[in-house]
Structures are given as C-alpha cells and as structure tokens.
Design a protein around this motif. Sequence first.
Motif, PDB file in Angstrom:
ATOM      1  N   ILE A 157       0.846  -1.137  -0.105  1.00  0.00           N
ATOM      2  CA  ILE A 157       0.097   0.007  -0.044  1.00  0.00           C
ATOM      3  C   ILE A 157       0.873   0.892   0.082  1.00  0.00           C
ATOM      4  CG2 ILE A 157      -1.846   1.159   1.233  1.00  0.00           C
ATOM      5  CD1 ILE A 157      -2.799  -1.485   2.192  1.00  0.00           C
ATOM      6  N   ALA A 158       1.941   1.096   0.904  1.00  0.00           N
ATOM      7  CA  ALA A 158       2.708   2.382   0.942  1.00  0.00           C
ATOM      8  C   ALA A 158       3.403   2.550  -0.466  1.00  0.00           C
ATOM      9  CB  ALA A 158       4.010   2.165   1.950  1.00  0.00           C
ATOM     10  N   ASN A 159       3.616   1.645  -1.102  1.00  0.00           N
ATOM     11  CA  ASN A 159       4.452   1.750  -2.350  1.00  0.00           C
ATOM     12  C   ASN A 159       3.568   2.099  -3.490  1.00  0.00           C
ATOM     13  OD1 ASN A 159       6.959   0.758  -1.938  1.00  0.00           O
ATOM     14  ND2 ASN A 159       6.319  -1.239  -2.360  1.00  0.00           N
ATOM     15  N   VAL A 160       2.271   1.891  -3.555  1.00  0.00           N
ATOM     16  CA  VAL A 160       1.121   2.277  -4.324  1.00  0.00           C
ATOM     17  C   VAL A 160       0.867   3.685  -4.122  1.00  0.00           C
ATOM     18  CG1 VAL A 160      -1.435   2.143  -5.004  1.00  0.00           C
ATOM     19  CG2 VAL A 160       0.120   0.196  -4.599  1.00  0.00           C
ATOM     20  N   LEU A 161       0.795   4.118  -2.877  1.00  0.00           N
ATOM     21  CA  LEU A 161       0.530   5.420  -2.597  1.00  0.00           C
ATOM     22  C   LEU A 161       1.953   6.423  -2.535  1.00  0.00           C
ATOM     23  CD1 LEU A 161      -2.040   4.802   0.389  1.00  0.00           C
ATOM     24  CD2 LEU A 161      -2.489   5.347  -2.059  1.00  0.00           C
ATOM     25  N   GLY A 162       2.548   5.926  -2.534  1.00  0.00           N
ATOM     26  CA  GLY A 162       3.967   6.566  -2.591  1.00  0.00           C
ATOM     27  C   GLY A 162       4.303   7.514  -1.243  1.00  0.00           C
ATOM     28  N   GLU A 163       3.889   6.798  -0.080  1.00  0.00           N
ATOM     29  CA  GLU A 163       4.057   7.292   1.270  1.00  0.00           C
ATOM     30  C   GLU A 163       4.662   6.415   2.205  1.00  0.00           C
ATOM     31  OE1 GLU A 163       0.177   7.900   2.820  1.00  0.00           O
ATOM     32  OE2 GLU A 163      -0.247   9.296   1.353  1.00  0.00           O
ATOM     33  N   PRO A 164       5.311   6.778   2.990  1.00  0.00           N
ATOM     34  CA  PRO A 164       6.151   6.020   4.165  1.00  0.00           C
ATOM     35  C   PRO A 164       5.210   5.004   4.781  1.00  0.00           C
ATOM     36  CG  PRO A 164       6.526   8.542   4.541  1.00  0.00           C
ATOM     37  CD  PRO A 164       5.302   8.408   3.622  1.00  0.00           C
ATOM     38  N   LEU A 165       5.846   3.960   5.236  1.00  0.00           N
ATOM     39  CA  LEU A 165       5.070   2.661   5.652  1.00  0.00           C
ATOM     40  C   LEU A 165       4.478   3.065   7.011  1.00  0.00           C
ATOM     41  CD1 LEU A 165       4.197  -0.073   5.917  1.00  0.00           C
ATOM     42  CD2 LEU A 165       6.363  -0.795   6.850  1.00  0.00           C
ATOM     43  N   GLY A 166       5.212   3.807   7.824  1.00  0.00           N
ATOM     44  CA  GLY A 166       4.736   4.622   9.329  1.00  0.00           C
ATOM     45  C   GLY A 166       3.491   5.484   8.920  1.00  0.00           C
ATOM     46  N   THR A 167       3.289   6.080   7.757  1.00  0.00           N
ATOM     47  CA  THR A 167       2.162   6.910   7.594  1.00  0.00           C
ATOM     48  C   THR A 167       1.054   6.044   7.172  1.00  0.00           C
ATOM     49  OG1 THR A 167       3.536   8.802   6.841  1.00  0.00           O
ATOM     50  CG2 THR A 167       1.251   8.700   6.129  1.00  0.00           C
ATOM     51  N   VAL A 168       1.371   5.263   6.416  1.00  0.00           N
ATOM     52  CA  VAL A 168       0.007   4.378   5.924  1.00  0.00           C
ATOM     53  C   VAL A 168      -0.434   3.452   7.410  1.00  0.00           C
ATOM     54  CG1 VAL A 168      -0.315   2.136   4.817  1.00  0.00           C
ATOM     55  CG2 VAL A 168       0.856   3.941   3.730  1.00  0.00           C
ATOM     56  N   LEU A 169       0.546   2.952   8.127  1.00  0.00           N
ATOM     57  CA  LEU A 169       0.036   2.281   9.257  1.00  0.00           C
ATOM     58  C   LEU A 169      -0.798   3.119  10.219  1.00  0.00           C
ATOM     59  CD1 LEU A 169       3.093   0.307  10.103  1.00  0.00           C
ATOM     60  CD2 LEU A 169       1.094  -0.926   9.473  1.00  0.00           C
ATOM     61  N   ALA A 170      -0.286   4.477  10.294  1.00  0.00           N
ATOM     62  CA  ALA A 170      -1.186   5.263  11.254  1.00  0.00           C
ATOM     63  C   ALA A 170      -2.338   5.804  10.701  1.00  0.00           C
ATOM     64  CB  ALA A 170       0.125   6.582  11.582  1.00  0.00           C
ATOM     65  N   ARG A 171      -2.466   6.190   9.352  1.00  0.00           N
ATOM     66  CA  ARG A 171      -3.682   6.399   8.836  1.00  0.00           C
ATOM     67  C   ARG A 171      -4.613   5.047   8.828  1.00  0.00           C
ATOM     68  NH1 ARG A 171      -2.129   8.456   3.230  1.00  0.00           N
ATOM     69  NH2 ARG A 171      -4.410   8.108   2.798  1.00  0.00           N
ATOM     70  N   GLN A 172      -4.217   4.038   8.519  1.00  0.00           N
ATOM     71  CA  GLN A 172      -5.061   2.854   8.679  1.00  0.00           C
ATOM     72  C   GLN A 172      -5.746   2.767  10.213  1.00  0.00           C
ATOM     73  OE1 GLN A 172      -6.428   0.145   7.018  1.00  0.00           O
ATOM     74  NE2 GLN A 172      -6.721  -1.518   8.508  1.00  0.00           N
ATOM     75  N   HIS A 173      -4.672   2.821  10.980  1.00  0.00           N
ATOM     76  CA  HIS A 173      -5.246   2.872  12.556  1.00  0.00           C
ATOM     77  C   HIS A 173      -6.320   3.950  12.796  1.00  0.00           C
ATOM     78  CE1 HIS A 173      -4.881   1.972  16.864  1.00  0.00           C
ATOM     79  NE2 HIS A 173      -4.838   3.247  17.006  1.00  0.00           N
ATOM     80  N   ARG A 174      -5.915   5.075  12.544  1.00  0.00           N
ATOM     81  CA  ARG A 174      -7.031   6.165  12.663  1.00  0.00           C
ATOM     82  C   ARG A 174      -8.493   6.102  12.110  1.00  0.00           C
ATOM     83  NH1 ARG A 174      -2.186   9.737  12.375  1.00  0.00           N
ATOM     84  NH2 ARG A 174      -2.679  10.108  10.279  1.00  0.00           N
ATOM     85  N   ALA A 175      -8.413   5.532  10.814  1.00  0.00           N
ATOM     86  CA  ALA A 175      -9.207   5.367  10.124  1.00  0.00           C
ATOM     87  C   ALA A 175     -10.111   4.044  10.855  1.00  0.00           C
ATOM     88  CB  ALA A 175      -8.975   4.957   8.533  1.00  0.00           C
ATOM     89  N   LEU A 176      -9.669   3.227  11.095  1.00  0.00           N
ATOM     90  CA  LEU A 176     -10.407   1.861  11.789  1.00  0.00           C
ATOM     91  C   LEU A 176     -11.141   2.578  13.139  1.00  0.00           C
ATOM     92  CD1 LEU A 176      -8.169  -1.128  11.052  1.00  0.00           C
ATOM     93  CD2 LEU A 176     -10.333  -0.508   9.982  1.00  0.00           C
ATOM     94  N   LYS A 177     -10.401   3.356  13.758  1.00  0.00           N
ATOM     95  CA  LYS A 177     -11.101   4.081  15.044  1.00  0.00           C
ATOM     96  C   LYS A 177     -12.243   4.847  14.503  1.00  0.00           C
ATOM     97  CE  LYS A 177      -8.741   5.510  18.360  1.00  0.00           C
ATOM     98  NZ  LYS A 177      -7.795   6.360  19.120  1.00  0.00           N
ATOM     99  N   LYS A 178     -12.159   5.501  13.417  1.00  0.00           N
ATOM    100  CA  LYS A 178     -13.277   6.282  13.137  1.00  0.00           C
ATOM    101  C   LYS A 178     -14.284   5.305  12.687  1.00  0.00           C
ATOM    102  CE  LYS A 178     -10.396  10.284  11.402  1.00  0.00           C
ATOM    103  NZ  LYS A 178     -10.120  10.822  10.322  1.00  0.00           N
ATOM    104  N   ILE A 179     -14.305   4.361  11.982  1.00  0.00           N
ATOM    105  CA  ILE A 179     -15.588   3.529  11.515  1.00  0.00           C
ATOM    106  C   ILE A 179     -15.827   2.540  12.596  1.00  0.00           C
ATOM    107  CG2 ILE A 179     -14.583   4.035   9.107  1.00  0.00           C
ATOM    108  CD1 ILE A 179     -14.052   1.136   8.931  1.00  0.00           C
ATOM    109  N   ARG A 180     -15.543   2.387  13.869  1.00  0.00           N
ATOM    110  CA  ARG A 180     -15.965   1.533  14.767  1.00  0.00           C
ATOM    111  C   ARG A 180     -17.597   1.804  14.728  1.00  0.00           C
ATOM    112  NH1 ARG A 180     -10.750   0.881  17.218  1.00  0.00           N
ATOM    113  NH2 ARG A 180      -9.990  -1.164  16.439  1.00  0.00           N
ATOM    114  N   ILE A 181     -18.295   0.574  14.735  1.00  0.00           N
ATOM    115  CA  ILE A 181     -19.784   0.847  14.545  1.00  0.00           C
ATOM    116  C   ILE A 181     -20.346   0.087  15.947  1.00  0.00           C
ATOM    117  CG2 ILE A 181     -20.280   1.394  12.418  1.00  0.00           C
ATOM    118  CD1 ILE A 181     -20.995  -1.617  11.599  1.00  0.00           C
TER     119      ILE A 181
END
Length: 181
Positions: A157-181
């Motif tokens: 995912i980091a390669n596709v988006l051209g972003e650092p791995l840590g950024t992808v992991l942090a965004r995934q974590h924050r996104a999952l926290k936001k969508i908890r139903i």
Amino acid sequence: MSQEYTKLELKTLLAQASAGDEFAWRQIVDAYAFRVFALLRSKCLNDDLAEEITQSTFCTVAEKIGGYTETGKFEPWLFRIAMNRLRDEMRRRKRHAVPMENEMIGILSKGINETSSDNEFDEPILNQLRNAVRMLPSSDQDIIHMRHSAGMSYKQIANVLGEPLGTVLARQHRALKKIRI
C-alpha cells in the motif's frame, strides 16, 4: 483462488509473458484478477463496473508489459493502474448525466437477486460499515480498500500511494478507529 509467487517466479512469469507466452500471462491474470476486482468493487460498489475496469487494467498491463522490468514492484504498479482507471471512470461519469431510473433499476434488481443467506454478515451491519467507510476521506478509504478488499500488505500500500510505511499504518489505525460501529 490466486497463487502467491516468489519474487523469482514472478520475475520469470513476467519475462515469459512479455515474450508472448500466453500460459504465463494466464497465470499472472489468474493470480491477480480477483484481488484487483475485489479492490475495485469495494471502491465503486458495482460488480459490472469493477469487472470492466479489471479487464481494462489487465489490457493496460498487457500493452505495457513488454517495456516493464520487474524490480519487485509489480503489485503496486498493477494496483496503481487499477486505481487510476477507476478514478478516471468516476470523473468521466460525473461529467455525464446518468438517468436515475437506470440506477434505481440496478439497485432494486440487486436487492431482489441477493438473499441474506448468501452473506456471512447481516445486511444492516454491512450497510452501516459501508456508510462509515464512505464518510472517511478518500485517501483513508483507499487504504481500507487496498488492505481489506485487495489483501495488500502495508508495504505494498505504501508503494502504491508513494507514502512512508509508518504513515500508512497510522492512517489505517486512525481510519479504523473512526469507523467502529
């Protein structure tokens, strides 16, 4: 189901496909088509459109594979092509009006043809989850879809988006926290 290839096997398959080997090409398509389709379907929620763009993606890969040199970035390249195709199609559709009746017929026919016994989860929960994901910024949606629909690793995912791995992991974590139903 798709097969996982080692880097050497994939490099060999890509070289053979580049040289016109139809069997090698078929193996590549068989290995990746479902994941590309799953990613696109999760983004557009339309089986027909996802199938069309999956085919278009592999047509593009077939056209460009002769000039492609495998350096361990085939999957990110493939998924980037798919995401770009989808974005282009969504932009094109925004510019052209679609009759509402056709959209409603499609939605109603899907509702009639699908039964809840086919789904592992309750439809209301799935709808809540889909709506929650749609409320995320599109960049976060991309990460969720690439990870959970296309089965991509965080590194891919980091390669596709051209972003650092840590950024992808942090965004995934924050996104999952936001969508908890």
